[in-house]
Write an enzyme that holds these catalytic residues in place. Structure first.
Site, PDB file in Angstrom:
ATOM      1  N   ASP A  67       0.782  -1.293   0.088  1.00  0.00           N
ATOM      2  CA  ASP A  67       0.077   0.010   0.084  1.00  0.00           C
ATOM      3  C   ASP A  67       0.857   1.324   0.077  1.00  0.00           C
ATOM      4  OD1 ASP A  67       0.750  -0.246   2.345  1.00  0.00           O
ATOM      5  OD2 ASP A  67      -0.972  -0.761   3.354  1.00  0.00           O
ATOM      6  N   ASN A 136      -7.302  -3.160  14.582  1.00  0.00           N
ATOM      7  CA  ASN A 136      -8.752  -3.562  14.105  1.00  0.00           C
ATOM      8  C   ASN A 136      -8.817  -4.715  13.043  1.00  0.00           C
ATOM      9  OD1 ASN A 136      -7.828  -2.461  11.921  1.00  0.00           O
ATOM     10  ND2 ASN A 136      -9.389  -0.686  11.640  1.00  0.00           N
ATOM     11  N   HIS A 138      -6.938  -5.115  10.328  1.00  0.00           N
ATOM     12  CA  HIS A 138      -6.842  -4.727   8.738  1.00  0.00           C
ATOM     13  C   HIS A 138      -5.279  -5.325   8.480  1.00  0.00           C
ATOM     14  CE1 HIS A 138      -4.613  -0.548  10.038  1.00  0.00           C
ATOM     15  NE2 HIS A 138      -3.844  -1.316   9.472  1.00  0.00           N
ATOM     16  N   GLU A 143      -9.554  -2.199   5.528  1.00  0.00           N
ATOM     17  CA  GLU A 143     -10.093  -1.934   6.817  1.00  0.00           C
ATOM     18  C   GLU A 143     -11.521  -2.671   7.146  1.00  0.00           C
ATOM     19  OE1 GLU A 143      -8.490  -0.309   8.830  1.00  0.00           O
ATOM     20  OE2 GLU A 143      -7.859   1.564   8.103  1.00  0.00           O
TER      21      GLU A 143
HETATM   22  C1  GLP Z   1      -0.527   0.209   8.705  1.00  0.00           C
HETATM   23  C2  GLP Z   1      -0.053  -0.545   7.417  1.00  0.00           C
HETATM   24  C3  GLP Z   1      -0.557  -2.021   7.513  1.00  0.00           C
HETATM   25  C4  GLP Z   1       0.381  -2.495   8.848  1.00  0.00           C
HETATM   26  C5  GLP Z   1      -0.455  -1.883   9.920  1.00  0.00           C
HETATM   27  C6  GLP Z   1       0.177  -2.369  11.251  1.00  0.00           C
HETATM   28  O1  GLP Z   1      -1.541   0.607   8.809  1.00  0.00           O
HETATM   29  N1  GLP Z   1      -0.954  -0.331   6.348  1.00  0.00           N
HETATM   30  O2  GLP Z   1       0.180  -2.707   6.330  1.00  0.00           O
HETATM   31  O3  GLP Z   1       0.339  -3.802   8.971  1.00  0.00           O
HETATM   32  O4  GLP Z   1      -0.246  -0.472   9.872  1.00  0.00           O
HETATM   33  O5  GLP Z   1       1.146  -1.500  11.490  1.00  0.00           O
HETATM   34  P1  GLP Z   1       2.192  -1.595  12.915  1.00  0.00           P
HETATM   35  O6  GLP Z   1       3.103  -2.872  12.375  1.00  0.00           O
HETATM   36  O7  GLP Z   1       3.154  -0.577  12.984  1.00  0.00           O
HETATM   37  O8  GLP Z   1       1.263  -2.101  14.044  1.00  0.00           O
END
Ligand code: GLP
Length: 241
Positions: A67, A136, A138, A143
């Site tokens: 993304d 959440n 995702h 989402e």
């Molecule tokens: C972001 C990314 C995800 C990632 C998530 C969790 O929103 N788009 O790909 O897995 O956050 O991030 P973290 O590893 O910092 O908890």
């Protein structure tokens, strides 16, 4: 679904990096789907070490990131282009032409999404997809919703994600509201998937994703249907399992 327990974040990072390295040793021109966020940072550090110390070349590897935020430039320190360049790409030998990240500045986002899917197809599909998980549930920026998304698309960030990601920005208002994200179908078409789960704040959602109903309310729950998923879980994230 295979669950690998890691005693701490360092172990999680090493296990994940070893899996990517093994994929590249076995098939040097592998197509690897990459993730951002805090969780995979240790994995990237370990991969850089493996590249330098064990002289493992990534020169034939092809990458597709999950993304990118819409409207952030590639040089913007909050963009995932910047993240990937600084935390991984500039330290290894993956040719720039092999690195793919959605262009959040594209004039026509719909077109950019179609073109991204097409590039993944032309590359032969994703061999190994790395994922993190949002609090959440995702994955990528897919989402919680009433239905699962399919292909790469323009995604609207949930309020909770905007809050969770705001620590990287100087204020909540600066967090982009939209992103381009691979869809659930894009992710599920990967031949194998590794999901990294670190920290106590992920314990509850991990429990729901692994053992709860398969539902678009917890997008990661769809992974229960994939044939080759490895979940690497750090100890604090296992508290609800
Ligand atoms: C972001 C990314 C995800 C990632 C998530 C969790 O929103 N788009 O790909 O897995 O956050 O991030 P973290 O590893 O910092 O908890």
């Amino acid at each position: 679904m295979r669950i690998v327990f890691a005693k701490d974040y360092a172990a999680l990072s090493e296990i994940a990096a070893d899996m990517v390295a093994e994929q590249i040793r076995t098939k040097p021109d592998s197509v690897v789907g990459l993730a951002t966020g805090n969780t995979p940072l240790g994995m990237y550090r370990e991969l850089i070490k493996i590249h330098r110390q064990k002289q493992l070349s990534f020169c034939r590897m092809v990458t597709f990131n999950l993304d990118e935020y819409i409207a952030l430039g590639k040089e913007d320190p909050h963009s995932y282009h910047y993240y990937m360049k600084h935390h991984f790409f500039r330290h290894v030998d993956i040719p720039e032409a092999n690195q793919h990240i959605p262009n959040g500045e594209a004039g026509n986002i719909g077109q950019e999404c179609l073109a991204y899917e097409q590039k993944i197809k032309e590359a032969g599909g994703i061999d190994l997809q790395i994922l993190g998980i949002g609090r959440n549930g995702h994955i990528g920026f897919n989402e919680p919703d009433v239905r699962f998304t399919a292909a790469t698309h323009r995604a609207e960030l949930a309020e909770s994600t905007i809050r969770a990601n705001s620590h990287c920005f100087s204020s909540l208002a600066q967090v982009p509201r939209f992103a381009i994200s691979m869809g659930i179908k894009t992710i599920m078409q990967a031949r194998s998937i590794v999901i990294l789960v670190n920290g106590e704040d992920k314990a509850e959602v991990l429990d729901r994703a692994l053992w709860g109903d398969i539902s678009p309310e917890i997008p990661a729950s769809i992974l229960q249907l994939h044939q080759r998923v490895t979940v690497i879980v750090e100890e604090n994230a296992t508290k609800r399992l």
